[in-house]
Every structure is written in C-alpha cells, then in structure tokens.
Motif scaffolding. Sequence first.
Motif, PDB file in Angstrom:
ATOM      1  N   LYS A 364       0.803  -1.223   0.000  1.00 10.40           N
ATOM      2  CA  LYS A 364       0.000   0.000   0.000  1.00 10.40           C
ATOM      3  C   LYS A 364       0.842   1.282   0.000  1.00 10.40           C
ATOM      4  N   VAL A 365       2.095   1.148  -0.440  1.00 15.34           N
ATOM      5  CA  VAL A 365       2.949   2.315  -0.663  1.00 15.34           C
ATOM      6  C   VAL A 365       3.362   2.359  -2.130  1.00 15.34           C
ATOM      7  N   THR A 366       3.982   1.262  -2.583  1.00 12.67           N
ATOM      8  CA  THR A 366       4.356   1.174  -4.001  1.00 12.67           C
ATOM      9  C   THR A 366       3.553   0.101  -4.740  1.00 12.67           C
ATOM     10  N   GLY A 367       2.731  -0.636  -4.013  1.00 16.47           N
ATOM     11  CA  GLY A 367       1.947  -1.709  -4.622  1.00 16.47           C
ATOM     12  C   GLY A 367       1.111  -2.405  -3.571  1.00 16.47           C
ATOM     13  N   TYR A 368       0.629  -3.595  -3.917  1.00 14.06           N
ATOM     14  CA  TYR A 368      -0.301  -4.296  -3.029  1.00 14.06           C
ATOM     15  C   TYR A 368       0.113  -5.762  -2.928  1.00 14.06           C
TER      16      TYR A 368
END
Length: 416
Positions: A364-368
């Motif tokens: 939830k910063v650069t992806g999931y």
Amino acid sequence: MTIMEKKRIVLLSHNDLLGGAAIVTYRLMKALHELGHEADMLVFNKTCDNPHVHQLGTRPVRGWRFISERAGIMMRNGFNRRDLFKISTASTGMNIHRHPLVKKADAIFVNWVNQSTVSLKEMQRICDMGKPVIWTMHDMWCMTGICHHAYSCSNYLQQCGDCPYLGPKAAPGDLSHKIWLKKKKLYDSTDIRFVAVSNWVKQCAHNSSLLRDKDITVIHNAFPSDLFRTYSDKPFTIETRNRFKNIIAFGAAKLDDPVKGLTYAIDALNILMNEAPEIAAGSVAVFFGKTDRDDLFHKLRFPHLACGTINDHTVLHQLLVQTKVILSTSLYETLGGTLIEGMSAGATPVSFGRGGQTDIIDHKVTGYIAEYCNPRDVAEGIKWALAANLDREKQHETILRRFNANDIALRYLSLI
C-alpha cells in the motif's frame, strides 16, 4: 585486493540469454565491464554473438552429458517425463576447472548451472583451485536434494528422501537423499559463498538442513531500469490507447505453468466483472507469454487480450508504459522480473507475497501484497492500485534505487 582493483571474473551459467537466471547473469557481466573489470561467461548453450560469452565443450560432448543426466533421472523417477526438468542431480557436467579463463580468474561467480553444466564433482575441483567461489541461488536447488522448487514439500528441512518427484521410486534413501549427502560433503569441505536473490530465498536457505549454518548474502538481480522508462514514442496498440482507460497486464514465460497461479488472476478479474462493472467497462487485461492450451481463458469474462510471447523488448516496453496494474499471482517467485519491469515503467504491482515480491513491493505504498491464494483480495488489490494512481516516475525511481546494476556488481565484488 580491494574492490577497486581490476579483476578477472568468470561467470558460469547454463544459458547466456535464455531464461531469467541467464539474463540477469549476462547483465551482471556487463555491469562488471562498465566498472572496468574483465568478465566472461562460460555457458552450456550460447545464442548471442558477444565475444565475452564462451560455449563450453563440443556439441557431441554437451549432448551426451545432457542425455546421460536426464536418462539417469528417468531411471530413478519411474520414467515420469512430466517432472523430468523439475529436478537435477549434477551427476554430469563440463570440464571447467581446466579452462584457460578459469585458470586466470580472480574469482568464479556460479549461477544457474544445472542440466549438465557443472557437476558436483567439478564444483569440488573448482573450489580446490583456491579462488573465491560465489554461488548465486536463483532457485532452491542448492538447498534441496534434487528439486528446483520444494513448493509445499518440507523434506529439505531434514535430509530429503521420500521425494514427491520420484513417484514409485521414492524412499527414505532415494535419489534425493543420495544427492543431499553429496551436497553436504561438498559444502562441508569448501568455502563457497552463497548469495540469495531475495530475502525469501535467504530465509528458505537458513531453514534448510544443507545451508542453515552458512553465511548467506542477499544481493538482488541487476535490472536495466533505463530500458523500462515511463514513456514511449508509440502506444502498444492504437486500440488499447483509444478504447481502454486501464490496462491490467499479466506476463510469464509460460502462462499455463501451474506455479504462475493464473487461475487466481482469472478468478479475481471475474470478481471485478461481477462486483465492479464500472472498472471492467473501461479496462482490459492483457496476458503475454507462451501457452499450449487453447482453453486457458475460456472462463474469463473480464475484457482481455492474449498476446502470446512478446520477444521484442520495444513492444513489451510499449505495453508496460500503458499499463496501470502489473499483476502476478505466482505461488512462488524467487524475485519477480515481470513485476520489476512493470514497476520500472510506472505500473503499480499487485501480487501474492510468497517469495521475493516483498523485496519489490512496499504494501500500500508502491503496490499491493494480496493474501496468499485469495482471489478476492487480489481483486481488492487491483481496485486499490487503480484508485491510488501512484506517481509513475516515483515507481521508476524506486526500481532504479533497489536494482541498479552497478551497485549490485559492486556488492558482488565486495565478497571476493
């Protein structure tokens, strides 16, 4: 010697450019050149015309040794062809320690060297030369008896045996246990320095009976982020540019490989089709990679395109530049090259976390990072990625920082 002194490095690999492990080895060689060092690859199969890549032996010798190892496996796995290339024994290999480049080398970098490239006996001879030997683990073979990926099998935590890949021939003292004993003898009598390409591989190695007492360094694979920038002169296709707001891309060398977990991606996309039709209406899932099955996507109701294998880097780059979400549902992944490529081009990765994906993605910063084997959470991840609308240049910069080829080459040199 300091790492700034010019060194002669030999990199051993089964292939030069075929397969992920070979490609990253080739990139490492080029990075060593850029740092001013002499570096050459010795390979079983050569396809490129680079003068620094040298093919081992003659074609008849390579063919005989390859057939010899595979025949030996067939005789011990109940003649099971389906799993023939999921295991290796290193019972045969090429004569490497006498090669002139090896004799002159300051260090030997061992990469993916199965399928009759380097035998365990030859590895012992190489180590006996007294040169630093750095062995990069691109899969789990170094830490198991014979398999390249243990999947749900935990026998490698003990001493192998009762190997699932040996079928009716499986037994406590079977081929997997015998090769385990040979590896144990090799590791105990040498000073091989092991490198893991991700923290997940390192953890698996430390859990294993063969490598739990060894020092293992994590060095990620080198990635040429300059080849996957966030812009392209041309679209992937005019249709995708004009018709679809969102592209969700899924790629693999072989899409129908069970390890790639394609069914979870299909289930997740179908959930979106049912529960978020507004997303499906403006989106398309693009699948690229080889498949031998005509019915692979017959259950997928989400708008999609199946492109087959994309061999042209320019075309792949054009696709990834247009991609909003780069999706992976691999059950196991030592690192995840497609995720890195997509993220470098600015896409947002959505993936399971059973492997090296957690070295790429900050949740939830650069992806999931989706819950393992949960297609509903994969669907949630796709929704999150589309809504987050992350800055594509920042995505690229993250990859540039983590997987810069020259920095990775320097880390390898520091082990010598």
